[in-house]
Enzyme design. Structure first.
Site, short mmCIF file in Angstrom:
data_model
loop_
_atom_site.label_atom_id
_atom_site.label_comp_id
_atom_site.label_asym_id
_atom_site.label_seq_id
_atom_site.Cartn_x
_atom_site.Cartn_y
_atom_site.Cartn_z
N GLY A 105 0.82 -1.21 0.00
CA GLY A 105 0.00 0.00 0.00
C GLY A 105 0.85 1.26 0.00
N ASP A 152 -8.00 -1.08 0.17
CA ASP A 152 -8.69 0.22 0.26
C ASP A 152 -8.86 0.93 -1.08
OD1 ASP A 152 -8.72 -0.23 2.92
OD2 ASP A 152 -7.18 1.23 3.45
N MET A 194 -13.97 -1.16 5.73
CA MET A 194 -12.63 -0.62 5.92
C MET A 194 -12.46 0.64 5.07
SD MET A 194 -9.98 -3.72 6.34
CE MET A 194 -9.80 -4.51 7.93
N ARG A 196 -9.78 3.84 6.05
CA ARG A 196 -9.57 4.89 7.04
C ARG A 196 -9.46 6.26 6.37
NH1 ARG A 196 -4.94 2.83 10.50
NH2 ARG A 196 -5.78 0.85 9.80
N GLU A 615 -16.33 -23.88 -25.71
CA GLU A 615 -17.31 -24.81 -26.28
C GLU A 615 -17.27 -24.90 -27.81
OE1 GLU A 615 -21.10 -23.23 -25.02
OE2 GLU A 615 -20.72 -21.27 -25.89
N GLN A 649 -22.30 -21.28 -15.20
CA GLN A 649 -21.50 -20.08 -15.46
C GLN A 649 -22.35 -18.82 -15.53
OE1 GLN A 649 -18.55 -21.14 -18.86
NE2 GLN A 649 -19.99 -22.81 -18.69
#
Ligand code: ADP
Length: 737
Positions: A105, A152, A194, A196, A615, A649
């Protein structure tokens, strides 16, 4: 040229860090570079010794799908001191490391920047005092390449940081779960995320989860903001909305800078309204768990790009951070990243919220405004009598369609424009079967799978067009939003080709790309494709766990029609050995080569191979055929199994990314049509997400990019990643180790 590098993870761990380390190590080894793994972040770098170990190809096997970081991470107070950093420099010199790749970070990148600025000083001192140190270079350099690792999403220089998407999916799932229990008990929930100093998670979760109120650190709140919140929640309850959800980032503040706690919000609401309010602080569950498909791909692309930067541009000065901006890899000088990332934090600390919001950039502001519109109790403008807009979802359903419908409709309703949902795609237009979309009802649509207004496949008959024209006139429909795949694009074109015969068809129209296959023009992502990719990756992870100690090959068949997006990205994100793609086809020579590789690797002790087969990658060499061929050729050395993932899927709750993409596209479509109606334009356009962000192009231009015979765009951006996927999936022959 750089020949020895170090790689480390630092600060708070984030899901996807392992994928980044794997990509760095394998790309580097493949390009002839030795890689030292630095264990336990800067603390390990300072300590040296056993904390710095050479990494081999096989060391990073089996870590892609794991959360956390196998290199470990730690906060280091020693590294914050100059003496500590001198020890770190000494250890780097001892190992001969010329470039350090730091995944972390803003704190970690700041640390790297400080070390890099002090480097010449450390080197001079070390070379004077450690005459025994045999430096490999005359003038040892240290390059730094940072990778953004933070849940974050608070770093400048990248749209998304590694881990943020996984965290967001955790939050959104938690909100979904809380919403169902809240609805049963008429409860109000306060959810603390979260962040800050960054409101990204709270804001994006509000958009993707459907919040009633959101509080982020970057917004300057009025002195009495809580009165407005209380009034809004009260009104919402009176209207009988199933639940109320307040989402607050842990760093949200009052105007005076004091933090707003979630329990404070509970107290305010329960005291003033006398209601049952529950608080959920999500905490570390947001950080944990297996990374999402997006995070694995992001981390892989950035890890590879970090090594490529060192190899391809040896003379580039400065240290950099590699990020992803608008789906493009971008290197930004580290100093700029660190300064700009920390500036937002500083502005918040100083109470300059407006400046902080400005520094976050345009899209943050856009999300905030959009969330504010969507959390309104009633639309801003009264319903006007001046015509309506129709919305339809057509073709196969794609996860996220409901978010697109609901956000587009609410943005239009907010401007006083009534909105009709055409039931079951184009059928509604033909049969005059519409449902008037209601502001309150749509509030909880964002997380629902499939399409609430219904979707269907069908083909036009000549007699349908006059009916459509008549119904458009009768209902005073002034514009149309169509959400779907290629079939929808072609049907809208058919309608416009009839305009000279039926005047009512001369209205503006806009198409939103929605298909899990991601085979549409002018967009790099279609609504639904991220959910499908996550479904594939989760399935392959499970298959991987079943193999036990046996030698087994799995052929996993995935959807995508004639487009290899799901197969290639699915293989890259799940660590599969190979993807069979329709863009390349399958030859007998390929299959022979694959058999040889399997035989060799199994006899060297490998336990499992996973091949993803699109496929339609070959008409004759079907999944079953390949399975039998491999089984026969294995001569008993290994077993072969197939898994056809089929409709699993397409199903399920839409991922956070799909909800957000769909919401943005829905809002953009609404705004574009409001403008077109005002200017009395009758353009027919297609919305897409690429390059510079959301783009709108005329339908003819979009279809011009298609190879209509094959049903995919002539140029597909993800095919550039084929080489990366192949490199990382190599079997790590001895010469690579
Ligand atoms: P994150 O990278 O997740 O933001 P921290 O802020 O805890 O995590 O930073 C991780 C580590 O980076 C710290 O423990 C410290 O060793 C180093 N670091 C952070 N800021 C600085 C700084 N200004 N100078 C030197 N080292 C720093």
């Amino acid at each position: 040229m750089t020949t020895i590098i170090g790689v480390m993870t630092s600060g708070g761990d984030s899901p996807g860090m392992n994928a980044a380390v794997r990509a760095v190590v394998r790309r580097a080894i493949d390009r002839g570079i030795r890689v030292w793994g630095i264990f336990d972040g800067y603390e390990g770098l300072v300590q040296g010794g056993d904390h710095i170990r050479l990494l081999k190809w096989g060391d990073v096997g089996g870590i892609l799908q794991k959360g956390g970081t196998f290199l470990g991470t730690a906060r280091s107070d020693l590294f914050r001191t100059k003496e500590g950093r001198r020890l770190a420099a000494l250890n780097l010199l001892k190992a001969g490391i010329e470039a350090l790749i730091v995944i972390g970070g803003d704190g970690s990148l700041m640390g790297a920047h400080v070390l890099s600025s002090e480097w010449p000083e450390h080197v001079a001192d070390i070379l004077t005092n450690h005459s025994d140190l045999e430096s490999r270079q005359e003038n040892p350099v240290l390059k730094i390449v940072g990778l953004p690792g933070s849940i974050d999403n608070d770093l400048h220089g990248t749209d998304m940081s590694i881990g943020a998407d996984t965290a967001l999916n955790h939050i959104v799932r938690a909100i979904d779960n809380l919403a169902s229990t809240a609805a049963s008990h008429q409860r109000t929930f306060v959810v603390e995320t979260m962040g800050r100093h960054c409101g990204y998670l709270a804001l994006a979760a509000s958009l993707a989860g459907g919040a009633s109120w959101v509080l982020v650190p970057e917004e300057e709140l009025e002195l009495r903001w809580h009165q407005k919140m209380v009034a809004s929640i009260e009104k919402s309850r009176q209207l009988g909305r199933p639940h109320q959800m307040i989402i607050v980032a842990e760093g949200a503040r009052h105007a005076d800078g004091l933090l707003i706690s979630s329990s404070e919000i509970r107290k305010i609401l329960s005291e003033r309204l006398g209601i049952d309010v529950r608080v959920t602080v999500l905490g570390h569950v947001q950080r944990g768990g297996s990374p999402s498909a997006f995070d694995r791909l992001l981390a892989t692309r950035l890890g590879v790009a970090a090594v490529d930067l060192l190899v391809n541009e040896p003379n580039r000065p400065h240290s950099h951070m590699i990020g992803l901006i608008k789906n493009r890899v971008v290197a930004t000088p580290l100093v700029e990243v660190v300064e700009k990332s920390q500036a937002v934090r500083q502005e918040i600390e100083n109470g300059n919220y407006g400046k902080a919001l400005e520094l976050r950039g345009e899209s943050f502001r856009y999300y905030l405004d959009l969330v504010k519109t969507l959390t309104r109790i009633t639309p801003a403008q009264e319903r006007s009598a001046d015509g309506a807009v129709a919305i339809l979802t057509a073709g196969a359903d794609a996860p996220g369609m409901n978010a697109a419908v609901s956000v587009a409709a609410r943005c239009l309703l907010n401007h006083g424009v009534p909105v009709y949902g055409s039931r079951d795609g184009f059928y509604g237009l033909i049969r005059d079967d519409f449902v008037e979309l209601d502001w309150h009802e749509m509030v909880s649509w964002v997380n629902r799978p499939a399409s609430e207004i219904g979707t269907a496949r069908f083909t036009f008959e000549e007699s349908d067009f006059p009916k459509i024209a008549a119904n458009i006139s009768k209902r005073q429909i002034r514009a149309l939003i169509a959400i779907g795949g290629l079939g929808t694009y072609l049907k809208i074109r058919q309608i416009t080709e009839m305009r000279h015969r039926y005047d009512a068809l001369n209205i503006p129209m806009i198409i939103l790309p929605a298909t899990i296959d991601n085979n549409l023009p002018c967009t790099e992502f279609s609504i639904g494709s991220d959910t499908a990719l996550n479904n594939i990756v989760e399935a392959v992870d499970k298959i991987r766990h079943t193999a036990g100690a046996t030698r087994r090959t799995f052929i996993v068949e995935v959807m995508g029609r004639e487009c290899g997006f799901l197969a290639l990205m699915g293989a890259m994100a799940s660590g599969a050995e190979k993807a069979y793609l329709p863009e390349i086809g399958i030859s007998l020579a390929d299959l022979n080569r694959d058999v040889e590789i399997m035989k060799e690797s199994f006899s060297r002790g490998k336990r499992m191979f996973i091949y993803l087969r699109n496929e339609q990658s070959s008409y004759h060499y079907t999944t079953d055929f390949i399975c039998r061929l491999f089984e026969e050729e294995s001569k008993g050395l290994f077993e072969v199994r197939t898994a056809i993932l089929g409709h699993l899927q397409r199903g399920g709750i839409p991922s956070a990314f799909d909800r957000i993409t769909a919401s943005r596209m829905g809002a953009e479509a609404a705004f574009a049509l409001l403008k077109a109606m005002e200017e009395e334009k009758t353009t027919v356009q297609v919305l897409g997400l690429r390059g510079r962000g959301l783009t709108i192009v005329p339908i003819e231009e979009a279809l011009g990019e298609m190879d209509l015979k094959r049903g995919r765009p002539r140029e597909e951006w993800f095919m550039r990643l084929l080489e990366v996927a192949e490199t990382l999936a190599k079997q790590g022959p001895p010469e690579c180790e």
